[in-house]
Motif scaffolding. Structure first.
Motif, short mmCIF file in Angstrom:
data_model
loop_
_atom_site.label_atom_id
_atom_site.label_comp_id
_atom_site.label_asym_id
_atom_site.label_seq_id
_atom_site.Cartn_x
_atom_site.Cartn_y
_atom_site.Cartn_z
N PHE A 1 -26.04 -2.52 32.94
CA PHE A 1 -26.68 -2.06 34.16
C PHE A 1 -27.56 -3.16 34.76
O PHE A 1 -27.51 -3.42 35.97
CB PHE A 1 -27.51 -0.81 33.86
N VAL A 2 -28.35 -3.81 33.93
CA VAL A 2 -29.24 -4.88 34.42
C VAL A 2 -28.41 -6.03 34.98
O VAL A 2 -28.70 -6.55 36.07
CB VAL A 2 -30.19 -5.36 33.31
N ASN A 3 -27.36 -6.41 34.28
CA ASN A 3 -26.49 -7.48 34.79
C ASN A 3 -25.81 -7.08 36.09
O ASN A 3 -25.63 -7.91 36.99
CB ASN A 3 -25.46 -7.87 33.73
N TYR A 4 -25.45 -5.82 36.20
CA TYR A 4 -24.85 -5.31 37.43
C TYR A 4 -25.82 -5.44 38.60
O TYR A 4 -25.45 -5.92 39.68
CB TYR A 4 -24.45 -3.85 37.22
N LEU A 5 -27.05 -5.03 38.39
CA LEU A 5 -28.05 -5.11 39.46
C LEU A 5 -28.29 -6.55 39.90
O LEU A 5 -28.42 -6.84 41.08
CB LEU A 5 -29.37 -4.48 39.03
N ILE A 6 -28.30 -7.44 38.95
CA ILE A 6 -28.52 -8.85 39.27
C ILE A 6 -27.30 -9.44 39.98
O ILE A 6 -27.43 -10.19 40.95
CB ILE A 6 -28.89 -9.64 38.00
N ALA A 7 -26.11 -9.08 39.52
CA ALA A 7 -24.89 -9.58 40.15
C ALA A 7 -24.78 -9.14 41.60
O ALA A 7 -24.21 -9.85 42.43
CB ALA A 7 -23.66 -9.11 39.37
N CYS A 8 -25.36 -8.00 41.92
CA CYS A 8 -25.33 -7.51 43.31
C CYS A 8 -26.08 -8.44 44.26
O CYS A 8 -25.88 -8.36 45.47
CB CYS A 8 -25.93 -6.11 43.38
#
Length: 146
Positions: free
Chosen positions: A88-95
């Protein structure tokens, strides 16, 4: 859960569907010389992302700064083993990452181009009406934002 909800995700899906046509002839990966429209579109996407996410964060009685500090803490904590949380954290950053945005947009453009080509091919074979609809528009899952 909010960030995986349809309301949250549909805002980004709609943005991608509405703008990916710009990337039809774009190289698969960003190069040194970029079309300025791509980066300007990325800035608009970031504004959408930040608005939607900050509205949600503020509803939790947390500041955006505190939220991002917590994300950094999670990424820097080698003791965290919760794969869903890390994902989830990586997803938010990738956005918020331009290369990730570019990749999503070029994939979406290729998918729409492929659907249009397939539709045109069916039209040519049948000799009938081409009833190409928005069915070729994308229904992206959260996986596309990684």
């Amino acid at each position: 859960r909010h960030c995986w909800s349809n309301n949250f995700m549909n805002s980004f899906k709609d943005f991608i569907n509405d703008h990916c046509i710009l990337f039809i002839n774009a190289p698969t990966t960003p190069s040194e010389e970029q079309n300025l429209e791509y980066y300007e579109l990325f800035q608009r996407y970031l504004k959408l992302y930040e608005t939607i996410l900050s509205d949600y964060i503020n509803s939790l009685d947390c500041t955006v700064e505190e939220f991002y500090e917590q994300l950094a803490d999670i990424l820097n904590d080698t003791n965290i083993k919760d794969k869903k949380l890390l994902h989830f954290v990586n997803y938010l950053i990738a956005c918020t990452d331009y290369p990730s945005f570019y990749k999503i947009m070029t994939r979406a453009a290729r998918k729409i181009n492929k659907a249009e080509t397939k539709s045109e091919s069916k039209f040519d074979e049948s000799g009938g009406d081409n009833k190409f609809t928005n069915d070729s528009k994308l229904d992206r899952s959260e996986k596309e934002f990684k």
